[in-house]
Design a protein around this motif. Structure first.
Motif, PDB file in Angstrom:
ATOM      1  N   UNK A  11       0.828  -1.203   0.000  1.00 56.98           N
ATOM      2  CA  UNK A  11       0.000   0.000   0.000  1.00 56.98           C
ATOM      3  C   UNK A  11       0.863   1.253   0.000  1.00 56.98           C
ATOM      4  N   UNK A  12       1.908   1.269   0.822  1.00 56.28           N
ATOM      5  CA  UNK A  12       2.821   2.431   0.832  1.00 56.28           C
ATOM      6  C   UNK A  12       3.556   2.568  -0.496  1.00 56.28           C
ATOM      7  N   UNK A  13       3.975   1.459  -1.052  1.00 60.75           N
ATOM      8  CA  UNK A  13       4.783   1.466  -2.269  1.00 60.75           C
ATOM      9  C   UNK A  13       3.962   1.824  -3.506  1.00 60.75           C
ATOM     10  N   UNK A  14       2.770   1.249  -3.643  1.00 58.42           N
ATOM     11  CA  UNK A  14       1.985   1.401  -4.866  1.00 58.42           C
ATOM     12  C   UNK A  14       0.839   2.393  -4.735  1.00 58.42           C
ATOM     13  N   UNK A  15       0.460   2.734  -3.505  1.00 58.34           N
ATOM     14  CA  UNK A  15      -0.708   3.569  -3.290  1.00 58.34           C
ATOM     15  C   UNK A  15      -1.972   2.750  -3.472  1.00 58.34           C
ATOM     16  N   UNK A  37      11.506  -5.525 -14.762  1.00 55.82           N
ATOM     17  CA  UNK A  37      10.082  -5.630 -15.101  1.00 55.82           C
ATOM     18  C   UNK A  37       9.802  -5.845 -16.583  1.00 55.82           C
ATOM     19  N   UNK A  38      10.745  -5.539 -17.455  1.00 55.66           N
ATOM     20  CA  UNK A  38      10.525  -5.726 -18.881  1.00 55.66           C
ATOM     21  C   UNK A  38      10.417  -7.203 -19.245  1.00 55.66           C
ATOM     22  N   UNK A  39      10.866  -8.080 -18.368  1.00 56.85           N
ATOM     23  CA  UNK A  39      10.859  -9.509 -18.665  1.00 56.85           C
ATOM     24  C   UNK A  39       9.504 -10.162 -18.437  1.00 56.85           C
ATOM     25  N   UNK A  40       8.557  -9.479 -17.837  1.00 57.76           N
ATOM     26  CA  UNK A  40       7.280 -10.095 -17.534  1.00 57.76           C
ATOM     27  C   UNK A  40       6.110  -9.235 -17.976  1.00 57.76           C
ATOM     28  N   UNK A  41       4.943  -9.646 -17.527  1.00 60.42           N
ATOM     29  CA  UNK A  41       3.715  -8.940 -17.881  1.00 60.42           C
ATOM     30  C   UNK A  41       3.418  -7.790 -16.930  1.00 60.42           C
ATOM     31  N   UNK A  42       4.241  -7.599 -15.917  1.00 61.90           N
ATOM     32  CA  UNK A  42       3.927  -6.590 -14.906  1.00 61.90           C
ATOM     33  C   UNK A  42       3.752  -5.192 -15.488  1.00 61.90           C
ATOM     34  N   UNK A  50       4.890   1.123 -11.275  1.00 60.08           N
ATOM     35  CA  UNK A  50       4.561   0.102 -10.278  1.00 60.08           C
ATOM     36  C   UNK A  50       5.417  -1.150 -10.475  1.00 60.08           C
ATOM     37  N   UNK A  51       5.624  -1.549 -11.724  1.00 57.35           N
ATOM     38  CA  UNK A  51       6.436  -2.734 -12.010  1.00 57.35           C
ATOM     39  C   UNK A  51       7.879  -2.527 -11.542  1.00 57.35           C
ATOM     40  N   UNK A  52       8.413  -1.343 -11.763  1.00 48.40           N
ATOM     41  CA  UNK A  52       9.782  -1.056 -11.325  1.00 48.40           C
ATOM     42  C   UNK A  52       9.890  -1.067  -9.807  1.00 48.40           C
ATOM     43  N   UNK A  55       9.866  -4.638  -8.670  1.00 50.09           N
ATOM     44  CA  UNK A  55      11.128  -5.294  -9.018  1.00 50.09           C
ATOM     45  C   UNK A  55      12.262  -4.871  -8.096  1.00 50.09           C
ATOM     46  N   UNK A  56      12.305  -3.579  -7.765  1.00 48.77           N
ATOM     47  CA  UNK A  56      13.358  -3.096  -6.857  1.00 48.77           C
ATOM     48  C   UNK A  56      13.228  -3.740  -5.477  1.00 48.77           C
ATOM     49  N   UNK A  57      12.014  -3.887  -4.998  1.00 50.46           N
ATOM     50  CA  UNK A  57      11.794  -4.383  -3.630  1.00 50.46           C
ATOM     51  C   UNK A  57      11.764  -5.907  -3.563  1.00 50.46           C
TER      52      UNK A  57
END
Length: 122
Positions: A11-15, A37-42, A50-52, A55-57
């Motif tokens: 929730x904190x990360x993505x809102x 994130x480019x490797x998947x459907x995210x 959001x995908x980045x 991926x970072x976390x």
């Protein structure tokens, strides 16, 4: 029992809007988060930002995506959806949606929009 720490972190990360998108796409499943994130459907499903963040976390790991039924139900109600429509979106009966709203402290009025949003015209 759901992992409250993961839910709070997401929730904190993505809102709220990002977490709703994540739950709509993957709620109730274990989701592999790629290092890039480019490797998947995210990116397609959640957007680049959001995908980045995911991926970072959580890159190269799995997360158990929460269903977020209360958050989603409140969001759908604020958008003006009927309980029948909300029930279909959440995979619940209308009775279950009614019980869900009865348990909630701050149930948005139907069509009220985001309660955090200021009104342009009053």
């Amino acid at each position: 029992m759901r992992d409250r720490g993961l839910t709070d972190t997401l929730l904190r990360m993505l809102g709220p809007a990002g977490l709703i998108r994540l739950a709509e796409q993957y709620g109730g499943t274990r989701l592999y988060i790629p290092a890039s994130p480019e490797r998947g459907k995210l990116v397609k499903d959640l957007g680049q930002e959001a995908a980045e963040k995911l991926s970072r976390r959580y890159g190269l790991d799995y997360i158990s995506v929460p269903l977020m039924r209360e958050l989603r139900a409140a969001h759908y109600r604020a958008a003006g959806m009927s309980n029948a429509d909300i029930a279909r979106k959440l995979g619940l009966s209308e009775s279950a949606v009614n019980r869900l709203f009865q348990r909630m402290d701050n149930v948005p009025a139907k069509g009220s929009g985001d309660p955090r949003q200021l009104k342009l015209f009053s």
